[in-house]
Design a protein around this motif. Structure first.
Motif, short mmCIF file in Angstrom:
data_model
loop_
_atom_site.label_atom_id
_atom_site.label_comp_id
_atom_site.label_asym_id
_atom_site.label_seq_id
_atom_site.Cartn_x
_atom_site.Cartn_y
_atom_site.Cartn_z
N GLN A 188 55.73 24.47 76.70
CA GLN A 188 55.54 25.82 76.17
C GLN A 188 54.38 25.90 75.18
O GLN A 188 53.88 27.00 74.89
CB GLN A 188 56.83 26.29 75.47
CG GLN A 188 57.95 26.63 76.44
CD GLN A 188 59.15 27.27 75.74
OE1 GLN A 188 59.61 28.32 76.15
NE2 GLN A 188 59.64 26.64 74.69
N SER A 189 53.93 24.76 74.67
CA SER A 189 52.80 24.77 73.74
C SER A 189 51.45 24.84 74.44
O SER A 189 50.43 25.06 73.78
CB SER A 189 52.86 23.52 72.85
OG SER A 189 52.52 22.35 73.58
N PRO A 191 48.30 26.28 76.28
CA PRO A 191 47.72 27.62 76.29
C PRO A 191 47.94 28.39 77.59
O PRO A 191 48.23 29.59 77.55
CB PRO A 191 46.23 27.35 76.05
CG PRO A 191 46.21 26.07 75.27
CD PRO A 191 47.33 25.25 75.84
N GLN A 194 51.46 29.69 77.62
CA GLN A 194 51.61 30.80 76.69
C GLN A 194 51.01 32.08 77.27
O GLN A 194 51.57 33.17 77.08
CB GLN A 194 50.96 30.44 75.36
CG GLN A 194 51.69 29.33 74.63
CD GLN A 194 51.02 28.91 73.34
OE1 GLN A 194 49.94 29.40 73.00
NE2 GLN A 194 51.64 28.00 72.61
N ARG A 195 49.90 31.95 77.98
CA ARG A 195 49.31 33.14 78.61
C ARG A 195 50.22 33.69 79.70
O ARG A 195 50.41 34.91 79.82
CB ARG A 195 47.94 32.79 79.20
CG ARG A 195 46.87 32.50 78.16
CD ARG A 195 45.48 32.50 78.76
NE ARG A 195 45.31 31.49 79.80
CZ ARG A 195 44.89 30.24 79.57
NH1 ARG A 195 44.62 29.84 78.33
NH2 ARG A 195 44.73 29.38 80.57
N ALA A 198 53.21 35.42 78.09
CA ALA A 198 52.83 36.71 77.50
C ALA A 198 52.65 37.76 78.58
O ALA A 198 53.06 38.92 78.40
CB ALA A 198 51.56 36.54 76.66
N SER A 203 58.08 35.03 75.52
CA SER A 203 57.48 34.17 74.52
C SER A 203 58.22 32.83 74.54
O SER A 203 59.29 32.70 75.13
CB SER A 203 57.56 34.79 73.13
OG SER A 203 58.90 35.05 72.78
N ALA A 204 57.62 31.83 73.90
CA ALA A 204 58.26 30.52 73.82
C ALA A 204 59.57 30.65 73.06
O ALA A 204 59.72 31.49 72.16
CB ALA A 204 57.34 29.54 73.13
#
Length: 205
Positions: A188-189, A191, A194-195, A198, A203-204
């Protein structure tokens, strides 16, 4: 251009993450499972099975995460999403992905998404079976730090789908599943992940 048919938070997230990790030129088409959009004539023309994901390519539609993930990795080799130069390692990746699709997904899906919801002994039995699958992943399949070992692959985003579901349901006990919890946080960290989250309105966790 590639077009991914997906439902937010569902298993299609694995293919969404892989596309984002690959740097592919793609577009998304949201299919609202709760509203039954997977059963509309328009979507059944794309995937007669009426499930997501489905990936439309210039050559036709590919369904099933296992196939889509392999396709993305093979068509975007510079992203290093699979051990493409090692047939044995690639087969091991496919075995892990197939296990996620055929074993872990239906087991945890029965616990979380049965309609009507499971109750009593039926839920207890289903939960025991599902947690035994997570035990297998924790103790034998997860090589660490990534699913296959030292190298990140498409398997990581796929495994994350199901550990994320378990954490959301308060089933991913930190003491019982330390490796899976650490892996979920690690994935989840990223990038690209995360995109993707989103974009799906998530979200994480």
């Amino acid at each position: 251009m590639l077009k991914l048919y997906y439902s937010p938070g569902a298993c299609a997230m694995a293919s969404h993450i892989a596309l984002e990790e690959s740097g592919a030129d793609y577009e998304l088409q949201k299919i609202d499972l709760k509203q039954g959009e997977q059963r509309t004539p328009e979507y059944l023309a794309v995937n007669p099975a009426g499930v997501t994901p489905a990936l439309a390519t210039d050559l036709g539609v590919i369904t099933q995460n296992v196939a889509i993930l392999a396709y993305i990795a093979q068509t975007h080799p510079k992203a290093n999403l699979a051990p493409l130069d090692d047939p044995y390692a690639f087969a091991r990746m496919q075995a892990f992905n197939a296990w996620l699709a055929s074993s872990l997904h239906p087991a945890i899906g029965k616990v979380l998404f049965s309609r009507p919801p499971l109750e009593g002994a039926a839920r207890d039995d289903a939960l025991e079976l599902a947690l035994a699958k997570y035990d297998l992943a924790e103790q034998h399949l997860l090589a660490g730090p990534w699913a296959l070992g030292e190298d990140h692959s498409v398997t990581d985003g796929y495994l994350m789908v199901f550990t994320r579901w378990a954490r959301q349901a308060d089933l991913l006990d930190q003491r019982r599943f330390p490796g899976l919890n650490a892996h979920l946080d690690r994935v989840q960290s990223r990038p690209a992940v995360q995109r993707a989250l989103a974009t799906e309105g998530l979200s994480a966790i």
